[in-house]
Write a protein that holds these residues in place. Sequence first.
Motif, PDB file in Angstrom:
ATOM      1  N   HIS A  77    -107.402   9.778 -80.192  1.00 49.78           N
ATOM      2  CA  HIS A  77    -108.308   9.688 -79.115  1.00 49.78           C
ATOM      3  C   HIS A  77    -107.782  11.324 -78.697  1.00 49.78           C
ATOM      4  O   HIS A  77    -106.776  11.627 -78.444  1.00 49.78           O
ATOM      5  N   TYR A  78    -108.993  11.892 -78.287  1.00 47.03           N
ATOM      6  CA  TYR A  78    -108.414  13.152 -78.165  1.00 47.03           C
ATOM      7  C   TYR A  78    -109.282  14.121 -76.634  1.00 47.03           C
ATOM      8  O   TYR A  78    -110.184  12.564 -76.147  1.00 47.03           O
ATOM      9  N   LYS A  79    -108.899  14.549 -76.036  1.00 46.02           N
ATOM     10  CA  LYS A  79    -108.971  15.421 -75.266  1.00 46.02           C
ATOM     11  C   LYS A  79    -109.778  16.418 -75.123  1.00 46.02           C
ATOM     12  O   LYS A  79    -109.718  17.193 -75.864  1.00 46.02           O
ATOM     13  N   VAL A  80    -110.627  16.565 -74.109  1.00 51.59           N
ATOM     14  CA  VAL A  80    -111.674  17.723 -73.844  1.00 51.59           C
ATOM     15  C   VAL A  80    -110.826  19.253 -73.775  1.00 51.59           C
ATOM     16  O   VAL A  80    -110.490  18.555 -72.814  1.00 51.59           O
ATOM     17  N   GLY A  81    -110.861  19.718 -74.428  1.00 52.57           N
ATOM     18  CA  GLY A  81    -109.929  21.643 -74.076  1.00 52.57           C
ATOM     19  C   GLY A  81    -110.899  21.977 -73.180  1.00 52.57           C
ATOM     20  O   GLY A  81    -112.529  21.973 -72.847  1.00 52.57           O
ATOM     21  N   SER A  82    -110.464  22.877 -72.925  1.00 55.56           N
ATOM     22  CA  SER A  82    -111.502  23.670 -71.800  1.00 55.56           C
ATOM     23  C   SER A  82    -110.739  25.583 -72.148  1.00 55.56           C
ATOM     24  O   SER A  82    -109.417  25.809 -72.278  1.00 55.56           O
ATOM     25  N   ASN A 140    -106.841  21.624 -61.881  1.00 52.77           N
ATOM     26  CA  ASN A 140    -107.517  20.421 -62.350  1.00 52.77           C
ATOM     27  C   ASN A 140    -108.958  20.462 -61.631  1.00 52.77           C
ATOM     28  O   ASN A 140    -109.850  20.684 -62.222  1.00 52.77           O
ATOM     29  N   ASN A 145    -110.554  22.662 -65.726  1.00 52.53           N
ATOM     30  CA  ASN A 145    -111.837  22.708 -66.028  1.00 52.53           C
ATOM     31  C   ASN A 145    -112.840  23.356 -66.121  1.00 52.53           C
ATOM     32  O   ASN A 145    -114.165  23.148 -67.471  1.00 52.53           O
ATOM     33  N   GLU A 152    -115.262  18.129 -79.466  1.00 56.79           N
ATOM     34  CA  GLU A 152    -113.832  17.318 -78.951  1.00 56.79           C
ATOM     35  C   GLU A 152    -113.119  18.349 -80.599  1.00 56.79           C
ATOM     36  O   GLU A 152    -111.748  18.195 -80.707  1.00 56.79           O
ATOM     37  N   THR A 153    -113.569  18.269 -81.449  1.00 58.07           N
ATOM     38  CA  THR A 153    -113.192  18.828 -82.889  1.00 58.07           C
ATOM     39  C   THR A 153    -113.643  19.800 -83.390  1.00 58.07           C
ATOM     40  O   THR A 153    -114.485  19.787 -82.895  1.00 58.07           O
TER      41      THR A 153
END
Length: 185
Positions: A77-82, A140, A145, A152-153
């Motif tokens: 389960h990936y969490k989008v980075g910024s 946040n 963001n 995502e990867t």
Amino acid sequence: MTFDALRSNKNAQIVLGLFFGIIFGFLLQKSGVTEYGVILGQLLLTDFTVVKVMLSAIIVGMIGVYAMKAAGLVNLHYKVGSIGATIIGGLIFGAGFAILGYCPGTVAGAVGSGALDALVGMIGIVIGAGVFARLYPRLNRTILNRGVFPAETIPELIGVRPMIVVAGVAVLIVGVLYLLNFAGL
């Protein structure tokens, strides 16, 4: 016990977490990265023990996670980075590392071995986590963001299968470890 059963069994998760946490701390201690002098040597580029341990952990973890994923044992389960979150995280981590001389993992191992300076650092980590949690809603909305990454990867970003990236990074890490050994570092 299957992985699905583990996900629904909180007691098993706690026991396994404690078990693997103790193993992790033991391995950090045995590798020497819980010693302030080793950390300082890394920062001064005179002792590369930390780099060797971290690269070894990355290669083992990377291969293990993707092997379990390929076997269908886990779902990632990936969490989008910024960019915003990366900068804030880097600043917090870097400031704590520069002030204390430990990262979160090594400070926990150092506390376990009785280092009083690390205990003070753990108190600072708890206070800092509380401050961050209090500021999180505002951060946040305003910073975290900003500049969301386009994928995502890394495999998704460059459009290749994950195992190709895993193999390439593994070869790169083994090469770096070989060069550090060859150079006597």
